[in-house]
Scaffold this motif. Structure first.
Motif, mmCIF file in Angstrom:
data_model
loop_
_atom_site.group_PDB
_atom_site.id
_atom_site.type_symbol
_atom_site.label_atom_id
_atom_site.label_comp_id
_atom_site.label_asym_id
_atom_site.label_seq_id
_atom_site.Cartn_x
_atom_site.Cartn_y
_atom_site.Cartn_z
ATOM 1 N N SER A 128 0.874 -1.287 0.066
ATOM 2 C CA SER A 128 -0.075 0.076 -0.106
ATOM 3 C C SER A 128 0.914 1.195 -0.094
ATOM 4 O O SER A 128 0.601 2.085 -0.648
ATOM 5 C CB SER A 128 -1.086 -0.066 1.202
ATOM 6 O OG SER A 128 -1.898 0.952 1.254
ATOM 7 N N ARG A 129 1.974 1.233 0.734
ATOM 8 C CA ARG A 129 2.808 2.567 0.774
ATOM 9 C C ARG A 129 3.350 2.414 -0.581
ATOM 10 O O ARG A 129 3.775 3.671 -1.074
ATOM 11 C CB ARG A 129 3.979 2.046 1.883
ATOM 12 C CG ARG A 129 3.583 2.243 3.232
ATOM 13 C CD ARG A 129 3.049 3.504 3.650
ATOM 14 N NE ARG A 129 3.974 4.541 3.524
ATOM 15 C CZ ARG A 129 4.960 5.037 4.327
ATOM 16 N NH1 ARG A 129 4.940 4.384 5.407
ATOM 17 N NH2 ARG A 129 5.735 5.927 4.082
ATOM 18 N N GLU A 132 1.573 4.685 -2.939
ATOM 19 C CA GLU A 132 1.141 6.189 -2.767
ATOM 20 C C GLU A 132 2.051 6.946 -3.690
ATOM 21 O O GLU A 132 1.708 8.283 -3.703
ATOM 22 C CB GLU A 132 1.466 6.250 -1.276
ATOM 23 C CG GLU A 132 0.655 5.660 -0.366
ATOM 24 C CD GLU A 132 1.163 5.787 1.226
ATOM 25 O OE1 GLU A 132 2.022 6.420 1.444
ATOM 26 O OE2 GLU A 132 0.219 5.056 1.936
#
Length: 256
Positions: A128-129, A132
């Motif tokens: 998920s990071r 970004e």
């Protein structure tokens, strides 16, 4: 919960991210930054060639120049992952993240490693990071990896969103197409699944990708929905011959 699939895809390991401790001092006719990148690139070349023992030398040399150089830590993590040394791989992935917490490439690689270790909650966090960064060249891949991770956690809505984001960024990601088609079938939306599968099938016809277990199982169900019994039988036979031990084939047998 779900079948064993292919491993998550690692980001292009040759990408070198910036590091706050980089030096611009000139040594031997080139800057230390150039030396850092050259040594790291050389180590990754050895890694891609399968020579993990030799790969360590240039990566360690880079760390002698800059003891906090994230790409070198990332390279060593990949080396130890290749050597099936998970504890050392994790150690160097964490060093890489600590050295450059903003590197989407490192987060994606670390997430893929954790996925392989079946530590899905942690893997999803790292992936998920990685998604970004809007400038990350492999962002579509990171979203695809994230979607597969969410599926292992049985978070279908989150997985669907991630796969849709991957396809928004790159329309022809075969894994995202099939995974999303599978989700649509689970949600009893066969029309949408058929559209996605047709896009995948075109890639197969163009010889850009090959079928895998899930794509064949999706093909069976889409063909059944469309009333094409012969095509469904063809996909089923391929599934039986190519992936007889897969969960997809087990599901097919149960559906007969």
């Amino acid at each position: 919960m779900r079948r064993a699939g292919v491993a998550l895809v690692l980001a292009a390991a040759v990408g070198l991210s910036a590091c706050s401790s980089q030096s611009t001092q000139v040594t031997g006719g080139r800057t230390s930054q150039e030396a850092l990148e050259s040594y790291t690139s050389l180590g990754l070349q050895y890694l891609r060639a399968g020579d993990t023992s030799t790969a360590k030398g240039p990566l360690l040399r880079a760390l002698e120049i800059d003891s906090d150089y994230a790409p070198a830590f990332n390279g060593l993590a990949l080396v130890f992952q290749s050597e099936n040394e998970p504890e050392l791989a994790e150690q160097y992935f964490r060093k890489a993240v600590d050295a450059d917490s903003q590197s989407a490439m490192i987060r994606n690689n670390f997430g893929a490693f954790l996925f392989g270790e079946e530590r899905y909650q942690e893997a999803c966090h790292q992936l998920s990071r990685a998604t970004e960064d809007p400038f990350y060249q492999q962002r579509a891949q990171a979203f695809e990896n994230l979607g597969r991770c969410y599926r292992r956690l049985e978070r279908l809505d989150a997985a669907e969103h991630a796969f849709n984001r991957a396809l928004t960024l790159s329309r022809q990601r075969p894994v995202a197409l099939i995974e999303l088609a599978d989700i649509q079938l689970i949600k009893n939306q066969p029309v949408q699944a058929a559209i996605l599968f047709e896009r995948f099938r075109e890639l197969v016809e163009e010889k850009r990708v090959d079928h895998f277990a899930l794509s064949l199982w999706v093909g069976v169900r889409v063909a059944r929905y469309e009333g094409r019994a012969g095509q469904a039988a063809t996909y089923a036979l391929l599934l039986k011959n190519m992936y007889p031990e897969s969960e997809e084939y087990r599901l097919y047998e149960e559906s007969r």
